[in-house]
Scaffold this motif. Structure first.
Motif, PDB file in Angstrom:
ATOM      1  N   UNK A   1       0.849  -1.349  -0.038  1.00 34.00           N
ATOM      2  CA  UNK A   1       0.179  -0.084  -0.012  1.00 34.00           C
ATOM      3  C   UNK A   1       0.743   1.138  -0.051  1.00 34.00           C
ATOM      4  N   UNK A   2       1.904   1.359   0.796  1.00 34.00           N
ATOM      5  CA  UNK A   2       2.982   2.428   0.918  1.00 34.00           C
ATOM      6  C   UNK A   2       3.403   2.445  -0.456  1.00 34.00           C
TER       7      UNK A   2
ATOM      8  N   UNK B   1       3.910   5.972  -5.271  1.00 30.58           N
ATOM      9  CA  UNK B   1       3.784   5.955  -6.805  1.00 30.58           C
ATOM     10  C   UNK B   1       2.614   7.119  -7.283  1.00 30.58           C
ATOM     11  N   UNK B   2       1.712   6.706  -6.534  1.00 34.10           N
ATOM     12  CA  UNK B   2       0.561   7.796  -7.036  1.00 34.10           C
ATOM     13  C   UNK B   2       0.763   9.183  -6.725  1.00 34.10           C
TER      14      UNK B   2
ATOM     15  N   UNK C   1       1.128  12.738  -8.842  1.00 30.22           N
ATOM     16  CA  UNK C   1       0.223  13.771  -8.525  1.00 30.22           C
ATOM     17  C   UNK C   1      -1.157  13.595  -8.261  1.00 30.22           C
ATOM     18  N   UNK C   2      -1.234  12.227  -7.745  1.00 32.77           N
ATOM     19  CA  UNK C   2      -2.455  11.799  -7.516  1.00 32.77           C
ATOM     20  C   UNK C   2      -2.701  11.419  -6.114  1.00 32.77           C
TER      21      UNK C   2
ATOM     22  N   UNK D   1      -2.779   9.267  -2.703  1.00 32.87           N
ATOM     23  CA  UNK D   1      -2.350   8.299  -2.249  1.00 32.87           C
ATOM     24  C   UNK D   1      -3.235   7.103  -2.105  1.00 32.87           C
ATOM     25  N   UNK D   2      -4.643   7.548  -1.950  1.00 37.89           N
ATOM     26  CA  UNK D   2      -5.580   6.844  -1.669  1.00 37.89           C
ATOM     27  C   UNK D   2      -5.821   5.892  -2.883  1.00 37.89           C
ATOM     28  N   UNK D   3      -5.714   6.607  -3.961  1.00 38.25           N
ATOM     29  CA  UNK D   3      -5.754   5.685  -5.552  1.00 38.25           C
ATOM     30  C   UNK D   3      -4.893   4.471  -5.444  1.00 38.25           C
ATOM     31  N   UNK D   4      -3.628   4.775  -5.266  1.00 35.70           N
ATOM     32  CA  UNK D   4      -2.388   3.933  -5.060  1.00 35.70           C
ATOM     33  C   UNK D   4      -2.733   2.725  -4.053  1.00 35.70           C
ATOM     34  N   UNK D   5      -3.370   2.901  -2.785  1.00 33.05           N
ATOM     35  CA  UNK D   5      -3.808   2.084  -1.951  1.00 33.05           C
ATOM     36  C   UNK D   5      -4.925   1.149  -2.312  1.00 33.05           C
TER      37      UNK D   5
END
Length: 758
Positions: A76-77, A82-83, A87-88, A90-94
C-alpha cells in the motif's frame, strides 16, 4: 573489594538457583510414572521435527495475520508513493494495491502464493480488523468536518451539494432499471438493488477532496470554501441517506423500515442534544491544562464505541455511528487534533490498508470476460460522471458561478475514493451487489477518483488565458529585486527574513520579499489549516513589523514539497531563494561520512531517496537530498543559511578559494549598499592579488563606500577573528571543500550563507 564482592554474589546466586531448578526437573520426571504422557515428537529426525513445528507456526492464525499486515502495508505504501509522484492522491495507490493483492493480479499469476498468504479461513480476521480501521477512519472524517462553516457559508453550497446527490441518485435508479435483470443477485428486490446503485453514484469522498483543495492551495479562495462546504454537506446528507437505505434493504420495504428509521432519528437527536453538550462540557473543563487525562480520553473513545454499537444494533451500520461520534466532537481545534493524532496513525497506516486489500480480494476483474460486460462498466462510469461532474457543474453555473469555477466544482465533487468502496462493501455484505457489478463499481470508483487531477489540470489549461491575481502581481513586480525565502518553522522564517532585509533594506519600493511555507499535505486537516498557517507565520509577521518591512506571505499544502518549491521559485521570476540548511549526511561518525550512515544506523532518508532514484547511496555531498534537489533544479541563485544565532550582517567575511567564487562580491556590494556592512575578503590562495581586473573592481567599491571593504592576504585565520564576524558568505563549491578537508574553521565559523550560482 566491593567490586569483587558483587561479582561473587552474582555468580553464586546464578549457580545455586540454576542447580536448584535442575534438581526440581530431575525429581519431577519421577512424577510422570503412570501418567500416560504423550510425546509431541513424530519419531523422525530432529530436523524433521523442527520443520514440522516451523510449518505449524507459519500457518498459525496470528502469524498469518501478522505477515498479511506487513505485506499489505508495504504494498500500500509503495503504490501510494507512486501515485503521489504522479500527482494523484495516495488513496488511489492504496486502492490499486488492494486489487493487485487480490485475485485480479496476485491470485491470477501466483495462485499458490496467494492461497498461502490469503487462505479463505483467514479472511474473517482480516475483515474484522479492517472494520475496526473503518470505524476509526469514519470517526476522523466526522471530526474533520467543520460544522461552523456549514452554518455560516451554506447558501449556494448546499444547493450544489444536494443537486450533486439528487441528480446522480435519479440517474443511478434509471441505470438500475436497465441492468437489474442481468446483474442483480437472485432474490434481491429491485428497490434494494436500485437504492444501492443510486447511493454509490451519489457519494463524494470528502477526505480526498479536502486534500486536493489543500494541495492546490484553494482553501483560502471563495471556490475552495464553496467546494469544502459542498463536500461536507454532501457527506452528511449521503450518510443519512445511506443509513435509511440500509434500513430499507434490511427490512425489505419502506413500510417495514419505519421503526428502524424512527430509532435512527431518536439516536441522532440524542447524540446532538444530550451527548454533544456533555462532551463540550468535558472539553471546557480541560481547556488550559495543556494535557488530557486518560480518563477523559477513555470517555471519548467509549462514546465512539457505544455510538458505533448503537447504530449497528439499530440496523443502520456501525460506520454511521462512528461518523456521528466524530461530527459531535467539541469544535475546539486543538482538542480535535489530540484525538486525530491518537487515532490517525494506527487507523490510516495499519488498519485502513487492510480494508483496501479485503476489497481487492472481493474484486475479480477477471469476471468481466466479455465485451458486453466492459460496455456495461463503461456505461456505469458514464452515468457516474454525468450525474456528479456535469450535474454539479451545471448547478453551479445556474447559480451564476463562472464556467471555470463551475467545472472545477464538478471535477472535485466527482471524486469518490474510499467512501465509494465503503458503500460498495456494505452493499456486497448485504447481498445486494453481485461480484460482477461489484467489480464494475470498484473500477468506476478508481476511474472517477483518478480523473480528478487531470480534469483540474485540463480545466486550468483551457482557461489559462485569464491571469490570476498572483500572476498579475508578478508582472507588476517585474523590475523589482525579488527575494523568496522558504522556511519550515517560525524561528527559521524570522532568521531568513532578517537576512533578506540586510540585502534589501535601503531599496525601498524596488524590492519584493515573499515568505513561503510549504507543509506536507498528509500532516494537515482541513479544519486546522488556518490555525496552522497563522502559527507558522506569527513570528515572521512580528519580525516584519519590527523591521518595518512589507512582505508577502505564501502558504501551500503539498504532496511533493521539493518539486512545488522549485516550480514556485522558477515561475516567480525571483532573483534569490533563501532556505535553511537541513540535516547533513556528515552529521555522524567517519563511517557515516564514507557510506551515508548516521551514528546509529543507515540514514533512512538517503536510503529512501536512493531507492526512489533521487540520489546515489555513496554521494558524499555535504547537503541532504532535499537541498541537493533544490540546487539541481532551481534556475536562480540559492542561498543556504547555516544559522548560529544570526541577528545582523554588520561584519561579513568572504573567503575566496577560487576565481569562480568572485560572484560573491556582488552580494557583498548589496550588503554594503543596503546594510552598511563591513566586508572582509580573504584571498585564500593568492589569486586575487595576481589578478589586476579583480583588484580594480574592489578598489571601485572602496571609492563608493570607503572603509567598508578590506582585502586580506593572511594564510591563517585565528579563531578570535572568525568568532568576531556576524556572517560568512561562501560558494557551495568552497563549502564542500571545507567539509571534505575537515577544516578547523567549521567549529568556529559564524552564521554562514552558502550561495550557489546556477
Amino acid at each position: 573489594m566491593q567490586k569483587y564482592r558483587n561479582i561473587i554474589f552474582y555468580i553464586v546466586t546464578i549457580i545455586f538457583f540454576s542447580g536448584l531448578m535442575y534438581w526440581f526437573f530431575i525429581e519431577g520426571k519421577t512424577l510422570e510414572v503412570g501418567e500416560n504422557i504423550i510425546s509431541k515428537t513424530s519419531g523422525g529426525s530432529t530436523w524433521d521435527n523442527f520443520v514440522d513445528s516451523f510449518m505449524v507456526n507459519l500457518h498459525h492464525p496470528l502469524a498469518l495475520l501478522l505477515i498479511q499486515i506487513v505485506t499489505i502495508i508495504l504494498v500500500a505504501r509503495l503504490f501510494g508513493w507512486i501515485c503521489m509522484k504522479m500527482r494523484q492522491p495516495s488513496v488511489i495507490g492504496e486502492m490499486i494495491a488492494g486489487i493487485a493483492l487480490g485475485p485480479s493480479l496476485l491470485g491470477l499469476y501466483f495462485p499458490e502464493f496467494s492461497a498461502f498468504l490469503f487462505p479463505k479461513e483467514s479472511l474473517g480476521n482480516l475483515q474484522f480488523l479492517s472494520q475496526i480501521g473503518l470505524i476509526f477512519f469514519m470517526y476522523i472524517v466526522g471530526m474533520e468536518l467543520d460544522l461552523s462553516v456549514l452554518r455560516k457559508k451554506a447558501h449556494d453550497a448546499v444547493v450544489i451539494s444536494h443537486a450533486s446527490i439528487i441528480i446522480p441518485f435519479a440517474l443511478g435508479i434509471g441505470l438500475s432499471y436497465f441492468i437489474y435483470k442481468e446483474f442483480a443477485p437472485d432474490g434481491v428486490q429491485f428497490s434494494s438493488f436500485a437504492l444501492f446503485i443510486a447511493i454509490a453514484m451519489s457519494i463524494t469522498a470528502f477526505p480526498v477532496l479536502a486534500r486536493i483543495v489543500q494541495e492546490r492551495n484553494l482553501q483560502k479562495t471563495k471556490l475552495g470554501t464553496i467546494v469544502i462546504t459542498c463536500a461536507a454537506a454532501d457527506d452528511i446528507t449521503a450518510w443519512c441517506i445511506l443509513a435509511a437505505v440500509i434500513a430499507i434493504v434490511k427490512a425489505g420495504s419502506f413500510a417495514s423500515s419505519i421503526y428502524v428509521i424512527i430509532m435512527a432519528i431518536a439516536y441522532v437527536f440524542l447524540m446532538i442534544k444530550v451527548v454533544r453538550p456533555f462532551l463540550k462540557r468535558i472539553a471546557d473543563l480541560q481547556t488550559g491544562k495543556g494535557i488530557m487525562s486518560k480518563s477523559v480520553v477513555a470517555i471519548f473513545f467509549l462514546i465512539l464505541i457505544i455510538s458505533a454499537y448503537a447504530t449497528e444494533v439499530i440496523g443502520i451500520h456501525a460506520l454511521f455511528g462512528a461518523f456521528m461520534a466524530g461530527a459531535i466532537m467539541p469544535e475546539n481545534t486543538k482538542f480535535r487534533n489530540i484525538f486525530i493524532e491518537k487515532v490517525e496513525d494506527v487507523a490510516l497506516v495499519v488498519l485502513l490498508p487492510l480494508f483496501f486489500v479485503f476489497t481487492g480480494l472481493r474484486t475479480e476483474i477477471g469476471l468481466l470476460n466479455h465485451g458486453h460486460l466492459w460496455i456495461t462498466a463503461g456505461l456505469i462510469i458514464l452515468v457516474a460522471v454525468t450525474g456528479k461532474f456535469i450535474g454539479s457543474a451545471l448547478t453551479a453555473k445556474f447559480l451564476r458561478i463562472g464556467w471555470k469555477d463551475s467545472l472545477t466544482i464538478g471535477a472535485l465533487m466527482n471524486t469518490r475514493g474510499l467512501m465509494e468502496l465503503i458503500v460498495l462493501n456494505i452493499g456486497y455484505d448485504l447481498g445486494v451487489l453481485s461480484p460482477e457489478i461489484f467489480a464494475m463499481m470498484v473500477i468506476m470508483a478508481l476511474f472517477t477518483t483518478f480523473m480528478t487531477g487531470p480534469s483540474l489540470d485540463f480545466i486550468n489549461y483551457i482557461f489559462k488565458g485569464k491571469k490570476s491575481e498572483n500572476e498579475e502581481e508578478a508582472e507588476d513586480n517585474g523590475r523589482k529585486y525579488k527575494v523568496l525565502l522558504s522556511f519550515d518553522g517560525p524561528e527559521s522564517g524570522s532568521t531568513l527574513l532578517r537576512l533578506a532585509d540586510n540585502f534589501t533594506h535601503k531599496m525601498n519600493g524596488n524590492k519584493s520579499i515573499t515568505a513561503m511555507n510549504i507543509a506536507p499535505v498528509q500532516e494537515l486537516h482541513a479544519f486546522e489549516m488556518q490555525d496552522f498557517e497563522n502559527e507558522q507565520f506569527e513570528a515572521v509577521v512580528e519580525t516584519s513589523n519590527e523591521l518595518k518591512l512589507q512582505i508577502t506571505t505564501l502558504f501551500k499544502a503539498s504532496n511533493d514539497v521539493e518539486n512545488d518549491l522549485v516550480n514556485i521559485t522558477n515561475k516567480g521570476n525571483y532573483d534569490l531563494l533563501l532556505i535553511m540548511l537541513r540535516r547533513s549526511i556528515y552529521e555522524g561518525s567517519l563511517l557515516g561520512r564514507l557510506l551515508g550512515f548516521t551514528t546509529k544506523i543507515i540514514n533512512p532518508e538517503r536510503l529512501l531517496n536512493t531507492v526512489k532514484g533521487k540520489s546515489y547511496m555513496f554521494n558524499n555531498s555535504p547537503f541532504d537530498d532535499f537541498t541537493l534537489g533544490i540546487l539541481d533544479k532551481s534556475n536562480i541563485p540559492v542561498g543556504i543559511m547555516v544559522d548560529k544565532n544570526f541577528e545582523n550582517a554588520e561584519k561579513v567575511f568572504i573567503p575566496i578559494f577560487d576565481l569562480n567564487d568572485f560572484y560573491l562580491v556582488e552580494y557583498a556590494k548589496r550588503l554594503i549598499n543596503n546594510n552598511d556592512s563591513q566586508i572582509i575578503i580573504l584571498d585564500v590562495v593568492g589569486q586575487i592579488r595576481r589578478n589586476t581586473e579583480i583588484r580594480e573592481l574592489i578598489r571601485s567599491i572602496e571609492q563608493i563606500a570607503p572603509n567598508h571593504i578590506t582585502l586580506y592576504n593572511e594564510r591563517t585565520i585565528e579563531r578570535e577573528f572568525l568568532e568576531s564576524q556576524d556572517l560568512m558568505l561562501i560558494s557551495s563549491k568552497s563549502w564542500r571543500n571545507l567539509i571534505d578537508t575537515k577544516s578547523l574553521w567549521l567549529s568556529d565559523i559564524p552564521s554562514t550563507l552558502i550561495i550557489s550560482n546556477p
